[in-house]
Scaffold this motif. Structure first.
Motif, PDB file in Angstrom:
ATOM      1  N   UNK A 143       0.662  -1.084   0.103  1.00 29.31           N
ATOM      2  CA  UNK A 143       0.061   0.034   0.049  1.00 29.31           C
ATOM      3  C   UNK A 143       0.997   1.085   0.156  1.00 29.31           C
ATOM      4  N   UNK A 144       0.565   2.365  -0.632  1.00 26.09           N
ATOM      5  CA  UNK A 144       1.031   3.584  -0.542  1.00 26.09           C
ATOM      6  C   UNK A 144       0.086   4.633  -0.498  1.00 26.09           C
ATOM      7  N   UNK A 145       0.489   5.369   0.356  1.00 20.49           N
ATOM      8  CA  UNK A 145      -0.487   6.702   1.021  1.00 20.49           C
ATOM      9  C   UNK A 145       0.186   7.798   0.054  1.00 20.49           C
ATOM     10  N   UNK A 146      -0.484   8.415  -0.855  1.00 19.15           N
ATOM     11  CA  UNK A 146       0.105   9.690  -1.403  1.00 19.15           C
ATOM     12  C   UNK A 146       0.105  10.887  -0.465  1.00 19.15           C
ATOM     13  N   UNK A 147       1.156  11.697  -0.381  1.00 17.61           N
ATOM     14  CA  UNK A 147       1.220  12.920   0.429  1.00 17.61           C
ATOM     15  C   UNK A 147      -0.246  13.926   0.449  1.00 17.61           C
ATOM     16  N   UNK A 148      -0.363  14.048   1.616  1.00 16.97           N
ATOM     17  CA  UNK A 148      -1.675  14.892   1.804  1.00 16.97           C
ATOM     18  C   UNK A 148      -1.177  16.410   2.038  1.00 16.97           C
ATOM     19  N   UNK A 149       0.008  16.539   2.681  1.00 22.72           N
ATOM     20  CA  UNK A 149       0.389  17.944   3.180  1.00 22.72           C
ATOM     21  C   UNK A 149      -0.428  18.491   4.205  1.00 22.72           C
ATOM     22  N   UNK A 150      -1.114  17.294   5.007  1.00 21.20           N
ATOM     23  CA  UNK A 150      -1.750  17.634   6.276  1.00 21.20           C
ATOM     24  C   UNK A 150      -0.969  17.358   7.479  1.00 21.20           C
ATOM     25  N   UNK A 151      -1.259  18.143   8.505  1.00 16.11           N
ATOM     26  CA  UNK A 151      -0.604  17.903   9.645  1.00 16.11           C
ATOM     27  C   UNK A 151      -1.365  16.917  10.491  1.00 16.11           C
ATOM     28  N   UNK A 152      -0.780  16.362  11.688  1.00 17.92           N
ATOM     29  CA  UNK A 152      -1.440  15.229  12.413  1.00 17.92           C
ATOM     30  C   UNK A 152      -0.736  15.330  13.604  1.00 17.92           C
ATOM     31  N   UNK A 153      -1.303  14.881  14.726  1.00 19.11           N
ATOM     32  CA  UNK A 153      -0.861  14.688  16.087  1.00 19.11           C
ATOM     33  C   UNK A 153      -1.578  13.309  16.727  1.00 19.11           C
TER      34      UNK A 153
ATOM     35  N   UNK B 285      -0.145   2.221  18.929  1.00 22.00           N
ATOM     36  CA  UNK B 285      -0.229   3.583  18.233  1.00 22.00           C
ATOM     37  C   UNK B 285      -1.833   4.020  17.733  1.00 22.00           C
ATOM     38  N   UNK B 286      -1.966   5.055  17.544  1.00 19.14           N
ATOM     39  CA  UNK B 286      -3.278   5.623  17.267  1.00 19.14           C
ATOM     40  C   UNK B 286      -3.373   5.667  15.556  1.00 19.14           C
ATOM     41  N   UNK B 287      -3.383   4.602  15.051  1.00 20.90           N
ATOM     42  CA  UNK B 287      -3.098   4.636  13.597  1.00 20.90           C
ATOM     43  C   UNK B 287      -4.324   5.010  12.936  1.00 20.90           C
ATOM     44  N   UNK B 288      -5.587   4.808  13.447  1.00 20.13           N
ATOM     45  CA  UNK B 288      -6.839   5.342  12.816  1.00 20.13           C
ATOM     46  C   UNK B 288      -7.152   6.746  13.101  1.00 20.13           C
ATOM     47  N   UNK B 289      -6.588   7.241  14.268  1.00 17.78           N
ATOM     48  CA  UNK B 289      -6.559   8.564  14.371  1.00 17.78           C
ATOM     49  C   UNK B 289      -5.481   9.349  13.442  1.00 17.78           C
ATOM     50  N   UNK B 290      -4.461   9.045  12.982  1.00 16.91           N
ATOM     51  CA  UNK B 290      -3.411   9.705  12.310  1.00 16.91           C
ATOM     52  C   UNK B 290      -4.000   9.411  10.945  1.00 16.91           C
ATOM     53  N   UNK B 291      -4.747   8.331  10.309  1.00 17.12           N
ATOM     54  CA  UNK B 291      -5.336   8.065   9.138  1.00 17.12           C
ATOM     55  C   UNK B 291      -6.616   9.288   8.811  1.00 17.12           C
ATOM     56  N   UNK B 292      -7.538   9.452   9.916  1.00 17.97           N
ATOM     57  CA  UNK B 292      -8.359  10.352   9.849  1.00 17.97           C
ATOM     58  C   UNK B 292      -7.998  11.846   9.703  1.00 17.97           C
TER      59      UNK B 292
ATOM     60  N   UNK C  17      -6.777  12.601   6.101  1.00 19.56           N
ATOM     61  CA  UNK C  17      -7.584  12.448   5.054  1.00 19.56           C
ATOM     62  C   UNK C  17      -7.386  11.014   4.328  1.00 19.56           C
ATOM     63  N   UNK C  18      -6.870   9.994   5.014  1.00 18.64           N
ATOM     64  CA  UNK C  18      -6.629   8.698   4.579  1.00 18.64           C
ATOM     65  C   UNK C  18      -8.110   8.010   4.654  1.00 18.64           C
ATOM     66  N   UNK C  19      -8.536   8.143   5.612  1.00 20.82           N
ATOM     67  CA  UNK C  19     -10.070   7.509   5.772  1.00 20.82           C
ATOM     68  C   UNK C  19     -11.084   8.865   6.273  1.00 20.82           C
ATOM     69  N   UNK C  20     -12.306   8.591   5.544  1.00 20.92           N
ATOM     70  CA  UNK C  20     -12.748   7.985   4.390  1.00 20.92           C
ATOM     71  C   UNK C  20     -12.046   8.648   3.343  1.00 20.92           C
TER      72      UNK C  20
END
Length: 163
Positions: free
Chosen positions: A93-103, A124-131, A134-137
């Motif tokens: 899998x590869x997640x294209x850059x979104x240029x968004x910040x996360x914490x 880790x909170x991988x789902x929180x990071x994904x949300x 903008x990886x999900x949805x």
């Protein structure tokens, strides 16, 4: 402990035991799945390739016997493709850059011996990071960008193996 976001290779050599194992490397590139400072350094490079300014702010540290537990907040900006690998080392899998910040909050567990890390695992909170990223949805356009990123990452991975 070596900092995955800013430590250099020498820092990893000074803090990671030659036989240390990172139990979190299952979806990382093959070089990260080995043992010792080189594998941990490869993990840092992999993480930095997607999040160049990745940072871990330590919130709490608890030690008990040979264990060190660190509750931290990982933050950064998604600037490069975040590539995940399968058991065979192939790009999964590869997640294209979104240029968004996360914490996001994370808890890292380290088993120590002679003052060096010999084992690491994490929660880790991988789902929180994904949300947050903008990886999900995913939007339809983002799915297309991820498919392109996956094809590029797979081609680069094949080219490296063929060298």
């Amino acid at each position: 402990m070596s900092d995955m976001g800013s430590g250099d290779r020498l820092d990893f050599d000074r803090t990671i035991h030659p036989d240390a194992i990172n139990r979190e490397a299952a979806t990382e590139p093959s070089a990260c799945r080995g043992r010792g400072p080189a594998a941990f350094w490869a993990s840092a490079q992999w993480l930095r390739s997607a999040f160049p300014q990745v940072r871990h702010e330590v919130n709490h540290v608890v030690t008990e016997s040979d264990l060190v537990v660190i509750h931290a907040t990982m933050s950064g900006t998604h600037e490069g493709p975040f590539v995940l690998y399968g058991p065979d080392g192939e790009v999964r899998q590869a997640f294209a850059p979104t240029h968004k910040r996360f914490a996001v909050d994370q808890t890292h567990w380290f088993r120590m011996a002679q003052g060096l890390v010999v084992e690491h695992w994490a929660s880790r909170d991988d789902m929180g990071m994904a949300e947050q990223l903008g990886w999900v949805p995913p939007s339809p356009m983002y799915l297309v960008r991820c498919a392109r990123a996956r094809r590029r990452a797979a081609a680069e991975s094949r080219a490296q193996r063929d060298r």
